[in-house]
Motif scaffolding. Sequence first.
Motif, PDB file in Angstrom:
ATOM      1  N   ARG A   1       2.093   1.479  -3.672  1.00 52.29           N
ATOM      2  CA  ARG A   1       1.014   2.028  -4.577  1.00 52.29           C
ATOM      3  C   ARG A   1       0.852   3.348  -4.268  1.00 52.29           C
ATOM      4  NH1 ARG A   1      -3.132  -2.640  -2.959  1.00 52.29           N
ATOM      5  NH2 ARG A   1      -1.819  -4.633  -4.091  1.00 52.29           N
TER       6      ARG A   1
ATOM      7  N   HIS B   1     -15.117   4.909  -0.008  1.00 49.59           N
ATOM      8  CA  HIS B   1     -15.572   4.687  -1.553  1.00 49.59           C
ATOM      9  C   HIS B   1     -16.682   4.048  -2.043  1.00 49.59           C
ATOM     10  CE1 HIS B   1     -11.914   6.629  -3.082  1.00 49.59           C
ATOM     11  NE2 HIS B   1     -11.282   6.181  -1.926  1.00 49.59           N
TER      12      HIS B   1
ATOM     13  N   SER C   1     -14.915   6.658 -15.493  1.00 47.00           N
ATOM     14  CA  SER C   1     -15.505   5.516 -14.442  1.00 47.00           C
ATOM     15  C   SER C   1     -14.253   5.293 -13.382  1.00 47.00           C
ATOM     16  CB  SER C   1     -15.597   4.152 -15.037  1.00 47.00           C
ATOM     17  OG  SER C   1     -14.983   3.994 -16.136  1.00 47.00           O
ATOM     18  N   SER C   2     -12.889   5.907 -13.466  1.00 44.40           N
ATOM     19  CA  SER C   2     -11.764   5.889 -12.626  1.00 44.40           C
ATOM     20  C   SER C   2     -11.904   6.768 -11.619  1.00 44.40           C
ATOM     21  CB  SER C   2     -10.355   5.801 -13.218  1.00 44.40           C
ATOM     22  OG  SER C   2     -10.500   4.900 -14.102  1.00 44.40           O
TER      23      SER C   2
ATOM     24  N   LEU D   1     -10.394  -0.033  -8.369  1.00 40.25           N
ATOM     25  CA  LEU D   1      -9.171  -0.428  -8.864  1.00 40.25           C
ATOM     26  C   LEU D   1      -8.329   0.857  -8.761  1.00 40.25           C
ATOM     27  CD1 LEU D   1      -7.282  -2.465 -10.061  1.00 40.25           C
ATOM     28  CD2 LEU D   1      -7.760  -1.739 -12.314  1.00 40.25           C
ATOM     29  N   ALA D   2      -8.897   2.063  -9.157  1.00 35.74           N
ATOM     30  CA  ALA D   2      -8.101   3.297  -8.724  1.00 35.74           C
ATOM     31  C   ALA D   2      -7.723   3.520  -7.580  1.00 35.74           C
ATOM     32  CB  ALA D   2      -8.750   4.490  -9.751  1.00 35.74           C
TER      33      ALA D   2
ATOM     34  N   ARG E   1       0.921  -1.293  -0.150  1.00 36.94           N
ATOM     35  CA  ARG E   1      -0.039  -0.122  -0.120  1.00 36.94           C
ATOM     36  C   ARG E   1       0.635   1.201   0.001  1.00 36.94           C
ATOM     37  NH1 ARG E   1      -3.563  -2.860   3.387  1.00 36.94           N
ATOM     38  NH2 ARG E   1      -2.770  -1.916   5.143  1.00 36.94           N
TER      39      ARG E   1
ATOM     40  N   PHE F   1     -13.258   2.633 -10.504  1.00 34.04           N
ATOM     41  CA  PHE F   1     -12.771   3.633  -9.550  1.00 34.04           C
ATOM     42  C   PHE F   1     -12.489   2.780  -8.246  1.00 34.04           C
ATOM     43  CE2 PHE F   1     -17.356   3.803  -8.463  1.00 34.04           C
ATOM     44  CZ  PHE F   1     -17.213   3.332  -7.043  1.00 34.04           C
TER      45      PHE F   1
ATOM     46  N   ARG G   1     -11.013   1.801   3.975  1.00 32.82           N
ATOM     47  CA  ARG G   1     -11.076   2.925   3.265  1.00 32.82           C
ATOM     48  C   ARG G   1     -11.802   2.669   1.976  1.00 32.82           C
ATOM     49  NH1 ARG G   1      -8.688   8.297   2.764  1.00 32.82           N
ATOM     50  NH2 ARG G   1      -7.512   8.194   4.355  1.00 32.82           N
TER      51      ARG G   1
ATOM     52  N   ASN H   1     -14.222   8.702  -8.464  1.00 37.73           N
ATOM     53  CA  ASN H   1     -15.544   8.076  -7.627  1.00 37.73           C
ATOM     54  C   ASN H   1     -16.699   9.042  -7.940  1.00 37.73           C
ATOM     55  OD1 ASN H   1     -17.456   7.453  -5.862  1.00 37.73           O
ATOM     56  ND2 ASN H   1     -15.735   6.749  -4.323  1.00 37.73           N
TER      57      ASN H   1
ATOM     58  N   LYS I   1      -7.491   1.576  -5.084  1.00 34.18           N
ATOM     59  CA  LYS I   1      -6.434   0.468  -4.502  1.00 34.18           C
ATOM     60  C   LYS I   1      -5.082   1.084  -5.209  1.00 34.18           C
ATOM     61  CE  LYS I   1      -7.442  -4.271  -4.030  1.00 34.18           C
ATOM     62  NZ  LYS I   1      -8.268  -5.215  -4.468  1.00 34.18           N
ATOM     63  N   ALA I   2      -5.013   1.463  -6.437  1.00 27.81           N
ATOM     64  CA  ALA I   2      -3.931   1.800  -6.957  1.00 27.81           C
ATOM     65  C   ALA I   2      -3.212   3.127  -6.428  1.00 27.81           C
ATOM     66  CB  ALA I   2      -4.217   2.166  -8.427  1.00 27.81           C
ATOM     67  N   ILE I   3      -4.053   4.001  -5.657  1.00 24.77           N
ATOM     68  CA  ILE I   3      -3.375   4.915  -5.053  1.00 24.77           C
ATOM     69  C   ILE I   3      -3.153   4.746  -3.577  1.00 24.77           C
ATOM     70  CG2 ILE I   3      -5.594   6.092  -3.718  1.00 24.77           C
ATOM     71  CD1 ILE I   3      -3.640   8.059  -6.260  1.00 24.77           C
ATOM     72  N   GLY I   4      -3.064   3.307  -3.274  1.00 25.49           N
ATOM     73  CA  GLY I   4      -2.728   3.093  -1.818  1.00 25.49           C
ATOM     74  C   GLY I   4      -3.708   2.942  -0.688  1.00 25.49           C
ATOM     75  N   ALA I   5      -4.790   2.900  -1.233  1.00 23.82           N
ATOM     76  CA  ALA I   5      -6.003   2.878   0.060  1.00 23.82           C
ATOM     77  C   ALA I   5      -6.120   1.570   0.474  1.00 23.82           C
ATOM     78  CB  ALA I   5      -7.223   3.250  -0.568  1.00 23.82           C
ATOM     79  N   ASN I   6      -6.432   1.545   1.625  1.00 23.84           N
ATOM     80  CA  ASN I   6      -6.695   0.044   2.344  1.00 23.84           C
ATOM     81  C   ASN I   6      -8.012  -0.445   2.086  1.00 23.84           C
ATOM     82  OD1 ASN I   6      -8.004   1.229   4.365  1.00 23.84           O
ATOM     83  ND2 ASN I   6      -6.226   1.160   5.805  1.00 23.84           N
TER      84      ASN I   6
END
Lengths: 278, 381
Positions: A90, B290, A103-104, B274-275, A87, B272, B285, A106, B277-282
């Motif tokens: 990332r 989200h 859609s990426s 996946l996005a 984490r 969103f 969160r 929120n 997750k990709a930003i490092g959210a656990n």
Amino acid sequence: MTMPLLQVENLGIHFGPTVDPVKAVDGISFSMQAGETLAVVGESGSGKSVTALALTRLLASPPARYVSGSIAFEGRDVLQLREGELRSLRGKQIAYIFQEPGSSLNPVFTIGYQIREAIELHRPEVRDVTAEIVHALDTVGIRNPASRLGDYPHQLSGGMQQRVMIAMALACQPKLLVADEPTTALDVTIQKQIMDLLKDLKRTSNMSILLITHNFGLVAGFADRVVVMFRGKIVETGPTAQVLQNPQHPYTKALIECVPKLGQKQHRLKVIDYAGIQ
Amino acid sequence: MNSISLSQETYTQRLWRHFHADKFALNGLRIVILLFIVAALAPFLANSHALIRVADGHVSFPIFLSLEPIEWRFLLYVPLAGLVYFFRHRFIAHPGIFILAVIGFIAAVEIFLALTHPINDPTNDRDRPASFKLLPPIPYSPIESTPDQFSPPTWKHLCGTDSTGRDIAARMLHGARTSLSIGFVAQSIALTIGIALGGLAGYYRSWLDIGICRFIEVMDCFPPLLFILVAISLFESQNNMFYIMAVIGLTSWTGVARLVRGEFLRLSSLPFTLAAKAIGANDFRIIVRHLLPNALGPILVAGTFGVASAILIESSLSFLGFGMQAPTPSWGDILSDARRYIDFAWWLAFFPGLAILITIMSYNFVGEGLRDAVDPRLKMK
């Protein structure tokens, strides 16, 4: 020679049954230096997006299985990291922008809130977060950014949404930006604007960019080196100019030829002749 | 400023606009709010103690002597919640001071109640002589037996009296608190469990999903009322209000869980997630910040219908004699009394029945209005 930023060795990712699996990525190796721009080119299903997601183990396992190899980012093997370490990798070290900006993002939160979240996650030391958000939006060429913070994603055009995605990725100051088909969902003029923006960012920061695309047209003048993937394998790699001018593998030749050129009269668009490539 | 954007209204504003256009839903909401106000003010509307009493040149407020500790809490904490909401922006700016202030206030109220609990004065001062007296609109307490038994609706007893001479109007007003709070709290419990289990199942999938889904199916196999009756008879000695809330809540979460699971299955496969997750959210969160806000519309709708059904379940329980303990008034309890005297005392069944009907209908209108407002396919207007 210094240690590469990213070193992928013999990476294999399988899906489906253990007997006769779908080999989405089949033993690929490549490396990237800090500040370098690498393009991974291939068709749908060639394994390029799977490779991109695997860099921070974003592919859920199961269904994906990391069967072989290693992904070393600054010397640490991503495949061995624990969830908490992943984490902090990332976003902070490796950030992504995806194909569909609409859609990426929120849909129920403002863009300011979403960029704020990225900053708060990875840069707790920032004191004036709002100023940082405005700065990020300004960097990606959104005019009058301060008045845009309260906008919802659906109020923005596709190009603007992708700029916001890029701003979100940049806000964490990553070392590597993975752009997974960043322009596929956008029309051609916006495509050019986004690619120009990425070029600018590449010039002004020391960030490495990994561009995933099926379009050789985007690669020229952008990437330092090219990796061509076909059916989960790397079939050709080399400096961009060399690969474009003198492609060695028949698949690379076919991919380059099937990009339509404006102003050229063609009876039929060239398609890839799979029988000729083995 | 920007010619591209189509509308500048937020999701909530759009929801409210659609809800507002639906007259049934809007009036339903008005009735529900009115019911809550009436329920909150019940001790001041129906009480055998005078609001203000002047005797021997001495002014007193006997009504406050009749308040139970829970009514004190209600009277003091609801305005507190209102204040916190009103100053929420400053709350966010200085959370420490505000949390201290709120905790301090609650502590002060609790200490006050602990010290003054025996203050509760059951004596009836309605008929005591005084030079001036301001009585509540219905000057009877819900547990007080008057000499008039089986009085039909008159100006003295607006909704009549029952077999022991208790005023039905007073019992209805106080019963509204029981019914509304049970509906609200029971459904909150059901929503909490439903969101937690449904969210886990929908987000993590695989074996957790299978386990939770089978559990839901087992729960759904029992007829709900029978299930609740068994649960209550097991712990019969404890059938106070909170116990009944808990039992109804613990048995009616399955619908919400299914709904949340479905929403989370859909939302967690959108880019969103996946996005994020990709930003490092656990995971926590992603689920709470989200996915949950995106699923809130349907949850709200289900919750509104759920409140109505919880009120109905409570009335059925009281009607069967498994509800509130004897002196506590509730609508179902009055109905249950009506059973034996229905041949001549029609008012015993009519007024509580009407109250239940209006409440359930209002909640359902609100629920339907919300459902239409959150439905994206109807957003053509």
